[in-house]
Design an enzyme around this catalytic site. Structure first.
Site, short mmCIF file in Angstrom:
data_model
loop_
_atom_site.label_atom_id
_atom_site.label_comp_id
_atom_site.label_asym_id
_atom_site.label_seq_id
_atom_site.Cartn_x
_atom_site.Cartn_y
_atom_site.Cartn_z
N LYS A 190 1.06 -1.56 -0.44
CA LYS A 190 0.01 0.10 -0.45
C LYS A 190 0.78 1.21 0.19
CE LYS A 190 -3.41 -2.73 -0.17
NZ LYS A 190 -4.04 -3.32 1.18
C1 LIG Z 1 -5.25 -4.82 0.61
C2 LIG Z 1 -6.50 -4.63 0.99
C3 LIG Z 1 -7.24 -4.76 1.91
C4 LIG Z 1 -6.64 -5.30 2.84
O1 LIG Z 1 -5.96 -5.32 4.26
P1 LIG Z 1 -4.76 -5.30 4.89
O2 LIG Z 1 -4.18 -4.51 5.80
O3 LIG Z 1 -4.02 -6.64 3.85
O4 LIG Z 1 -5.59 -6.68 5.87
C5 LIG Z 1 -8.80 -4.48 2.00
N1 LIG Z 1 -9.34 -4.20 0.71
C6 LIG Z 1 -8.35 -3.38 0.30
C7 LIG Z 1 -9.63 -2.69 -1.45
C8 LIG Z 1 -7.11 -4.29 -0.23
O5 LIG Z 1 -6.74 -3.42 -1.03
#
Ligand SMILES: *Cc1c(COP(=O)(O)O)cnc(C)c1O
Length: 383
Positions: A190
């Site tokens: 992210k």
């Molecule tokens: C990455 C992601 C999540 C989950 O995030 P984590 O921190 O890995 O649990 C949820 N929704 C979307 C759209 C994502 O891209």
């Protein structure tokens, strides 16, 4: 020509986190401090995020998945409830709805925006609907005015999956600085990371209390030898080690996102005419560009997406897939969903490819990707 005369270009992944030396040093300091789990660094990260988001309350968790589940629980959503959410997202968005015992009600997304279709949201509302869970796909905000107008007209809670959208803004206001409950992810892919981690921004006093209880054993301490357990809580509190990484990352967020925008601008510039791929909607300066995900024109190509990905890999370039449509997965077919219900999500699921985009990339890397894509796609056009 022997191998030593070839220029060997380094492999370019589709994403890679940037962790600076100062952050690495701050992690070492935490490791030496004797306090590793939730402590002063978590408190400092929550305060810094709150500051970044206009002073709203922020609670961190070990992931956005945990944060979304806590947000649903805090809103009292469970068996018998329906939550409206897009058919195109990372599967966690829908999984958490199922995990709390509620039903995910899917709607389609825009082919270019990848964001949920708000007209379909209105049509999907029933007496059992309790919440809407939109996703700001790739960091491009959903139309917040229209979304919250629908929610307030039908008395629904909004839980924003803002996993892609730290640093995004809508009409000049940061995502997470307004709205009901807004959940960010700090997974390494992210825009900023805590290794694993997430945060919820917003929430009423009662919701915050619920989030804190579910995050840590349902327990309330009062003095050194006295505590009560108010509910069967889980455990998903962030560690100070992770929070130290997050503090170092948050300092760089604006710079990282500016870099992402500049790299994407270069992709658009190089493909301003005759792009061999269908480019996503460009958005405005409020778009934080978590991923750059054009569609492959598979119908006019003689190769599959897998062959495209492999051909790019041979050229030293990593390509990802974000995402297959959720309702086409076995667990969601088992809930009664079928192929054909959400055509845009399904087409994106088949054709989407994620091209390299991360802050340490150079503009020349974008040129390299564009050249490779042009070669592979143009070489595969049906005659
Ligand atoms: C990455 C992601 C999540 C989950 O995030 P984590 O921190 O890995 O649990 C949820 N929704 C979307 C759209 C994502 O891209």
């Amino acid at each position: 020509m022997n191998d030593s005369t070839k220029t060997v270009e380094r492999f370019l992944p589709f994403t890679r986190p940037s962790i600076d030396e100062e952050t690495i040093a701050s992690v070492a300091e935490v490791l030496r401090s004797g306090w590793l789990a939730s402590g002063p660094k978590v408190a400092a990260l929550e305060a810094a995020l709150s500051d970044y988001l206009g002073g709203r309350p922020v609670r961190t968790q070990t992931s956005a998945t945990a944060g979304l589940e806590l947000a649903l629980l805090a809103c009292g959503i469970g068996p018998g409830a329906e939550v409206i959410t897009p058919a195109l997202s990372f599967v966690a968005t829908a999984n958490v709805i199922v995990r709390v015992g509620a039903r995910p009600v899917f709607v389609d997304v825009g082919l270019d925006s990848r964001n949920l279709d708000l007209a379909q949201v209105e049509e999907a509302i029933t007496p059992r609907t309790r919440a809407i869970m939109p996703v700001h796909f790739a960091g491009m905000p959903v139309d917040m005015e229209r979304l919250y107008a629908i929610a307030s007209r039908h008395r629904l809670r909004v839980i924003e999956d803002a996993a892609h959208a730290i640093g995004s803004s809508w009409a000049g206001k940061r995502i997470g600085s307004f709205g009901d409950l807004v959940v960010f992810s700090f997974h390494p892919n992210k825009n900023i990371t805590t290794i694993e981690g997430g945060a919820i921004s917003g929430g009423s006093a009662a919701e915050l209390r619920s989030i804190e209880l579910h995050r840590w054993h349902g327990q309330l301490k009062s003095g050194a030898d006295s505590f009560d357990t108010l509910l069967a809580g889980g455990k998903c509190n962030l560690s100070d080690v992770a929070a130290a990484v997050g503090l170092g990352q948050l300092r760089r967020l604006e710079e990282f996102n500016a870099r992402r925008r500049a790299l994407v601008a270069r992709y658009f510039e190089l493909w301003r005419e005759d792009a061999p791929l269908k480019l996503p909607e460009r958005g405005d300066e409020g778009h934080s560009w978590h991923v750059f995900t054009p569609l492959l024109p598979l119908e006019s190509l003689s190769i599959t997406r897998l062959a495209f990905i492999e051909a790019m890999r041979e050229r030293g370039i990593g390509v990802g897939v974000h995402y297959p449509a959720i309702h086409t997965f076995s667990a969601y077919r088992a809930l009664g969903y079928r192929e054909g219900q959400f055509p845009n999500a399904e087409r994106i699921g088949r054709e989407t490819v994620t091209l390299p985009l991360f802050p340490a990339m150079e503009l020349t890397d974008v040129e390299r990707v564009v050249k490779a894509v042009n070669e592979v796609v143009r070489g595969a056009r049906k005659k």
